[in-house]
Design a protein around this motif. Structure first.
Motif, mmCIF file in Angstrom:
data_model
loop_
_atom_site.group_PDB
_atom_site.id
_atom_site.type_symbol
_atom_site.label_atom_id
_atom_site.label_comp_id
_atom_site.label_asym_id
_atom_site.label_seq_id
_atom_site.Cartn_x
_atom_site.Cartn_y
_atom_site.Cartn_z
ATOM 1 N N THR A 1 7.796 6.509 0.690
ATOM 2 C CA THR A 1 8.897 7.836 1.488
ATOM 3 C C THR A 1 9.581 7.065 1.087
ATOM 4 N N PRO A 2 10.973 8.145 0.589
ATOM 5 C CA PRO A 2 11.975 7.758 0.123
ATOM 6 C C PRO A 2 12.963 7.315 1.709
ATOM 7 N N GLU A 3 12.329 7.634 3.140
ATOM 8 C CA GLU A 3 12.919 7.151 3.853
ATOM 9 C C GLU A 3 12.604 6.034 3.937
ATOM 10 N N ALA B 1 15.250 2.993 3.836
ATOM 11 C CA ALA B 1 15.688 2.162 5.070
ATOM 12 C C ALA B 1 15.689 0.461 5.350
ATOM 13 N N ALA B 2 14.757 0.106 3.941
ATOM 14 C CA ALA B 2 14.167 -1.237 3.440
ATOM 15 C C ALA B 2 15.890 -1.988 2.835
ATOM 16 N N ARG C 1 18.377 -2.541 5.161
ATOM 17 C CA ARG C 1 18.391 -3.365 5.614
ATOM 18 C C ARG C 1 18.635 -4.641 4.960
ATOM 19 N N PHE C 2 18.206 -4.694 3.825
ATOM 20 C CA PHE C 2 18.607 -6.116 3.093
ATOM 21 C C PHE C 2 20.151 -6.297 2.221
ATOM 22 N N ARG C 3 20.777 -4.850 2.107
ATOM 23 C CA ARG C 3 22.062 -4.739 2.303
ATOM 24 C C ARG C 3 23.163 -5.570 3.015
ATOM 25 N N ALA D 1 19.330 -12.507 3.399
ATOM 26 C CA ALA D 1 18.675 -13.193 3.656
ATOM 27 C C ALA D 1 17.170 -13.031 4.703
ATOM 28 N N ALA D 2 17.419 -11.528 5.025
ATOM 29 C CA ALA D 2 16.623 -10.445 6.425
ATOM 30 C C ALA D 2 14.970 -11.412 5.526
ATOM 31 N N PRO D 3 13.464 -11.443 6.364
ATOM 32 C CA PRO D 3 12.766 -11.798 6.020
ATOM 33 C C PRO D 3 12.229 -10.822 4.861
ATOM 34 N N LEU D 4 11.138 -11.421 4.107
ATOM 35 C CA LEU D 4 10.708 -10.312 3.020
ATOM 36 C C LEU D 4 9.064 -10.087 3.803
#
Length: 252
Positions: free
Chosen positions: A107-109, A113-114, A117-119, A123-126
């Protein structure tokens, strides 16, 4: 797509070319390639593939068809200015993302959100979701692929035949290089058997199995005075639907 499929000879693109020799320039490009390969290996289109894949027995939530045609369509459907702006795997990323949104896997949301989060934390876990049966299917597909050959053919042209490249209606996706439309050439080779494209392209003519040829062109006849005087002959692999007898030049 006359504009964005193989751009040889297009006016205004005579600047210096960047012949990047690395397959992957940045690490994230490898992941995009991996996502595409996994989607290909789990595609519903493999029900009719050669060799046989028992794709219905693979425990995956991916229940759609994804082929090279879908990936290419995503790039060719881009705004021309965006097409020239983005790098190779950026086009892949855009096409894959649009497909997953259009088919409801994202979904666009969820995408926003993802992205955020990575911006905030590169280094956030995949996400992880390893499944041996799914992995085995993808690995098998990478090793064995899907043969487009579908049986014998009855070619309309023989080696040495003079042909003219048709000018079919422009559609969302084509395998006809735009710069060859209307050009005359000579059949250099007829491939054995018939070959099916991944899907129908409608008025463009692809879909059912057909003969495929290597056609030889004189660059001066393709590009006129812009052709390099010391250049060699030009060869293109073309489906039969794109060719007409030379005496039918100009046929649509």
């Amino acid at each position: 797509m006359k504009l964005q499929h193989q751009l040889g000879g297009l006016e205004g693109l005579d600047g210096p070319l960047d012949f990047e020799k690395r397959v992957f320039v940045q690490e994230w490009e490898k992941r995009i390639f991996g996502i595409h390969a996994a989607m290909m290996g789990l595609s519903r289109s493999l029900r009719d593939a050669l060799p046989d894949y028992d794709i219905d027995a693979v425990p995956t939530a991916f229940a759609s068809a994804w082929t090279w045609a879908d990936l290419r369509s995503g790039a060719e459907a881009m705004n021309p200015f965006a097409y020239f702006q983005y790098r190779y795997y950026e086009k892949w990323l855009g096409g894959i993302t649009a497909y997953l949104l259009d088919t409801g896997y994202l979904t666009p949301e969820e995408l926003d959100a993802a992205t955020n989060r990575f911006r905030e934390d590169p280094a956030a876990p995949l996400p992880s979701g390893e499944n041996p049966a799914v992995d085995a299917q993808v690995v098998r597909y990478l090793r064995e692929g899907d043969s487009p050959r579908r049986g014998p053919a009855d070619p309309a042209f023989a080696v040495g035949a003079h042909v003219t490249v048709r000018n079919p209606p422009a559609v969302a996706h084509t395998r006809l290089p735009g710069y060859l439309r209307g050009c005359g050439g000579t059949v250099e080779r007829v491939f054995e058997g018939s070959y099916r494209y991944f899907r129908s392209t409608g008025p463009d003519g692809l879909g059912e199995p057909m003969a495929v040829y290597i056609v030889r062109f004189d660059p001066a006849q393709v590009w006129g005075t812009a052709a390099e005087p010391t250049g060699g002959r030009l060869y293109a692999e073309l489906y039969e639907t794109y060719l007409a007898p030379a005496d039918q030049e100009g046929q649509q």
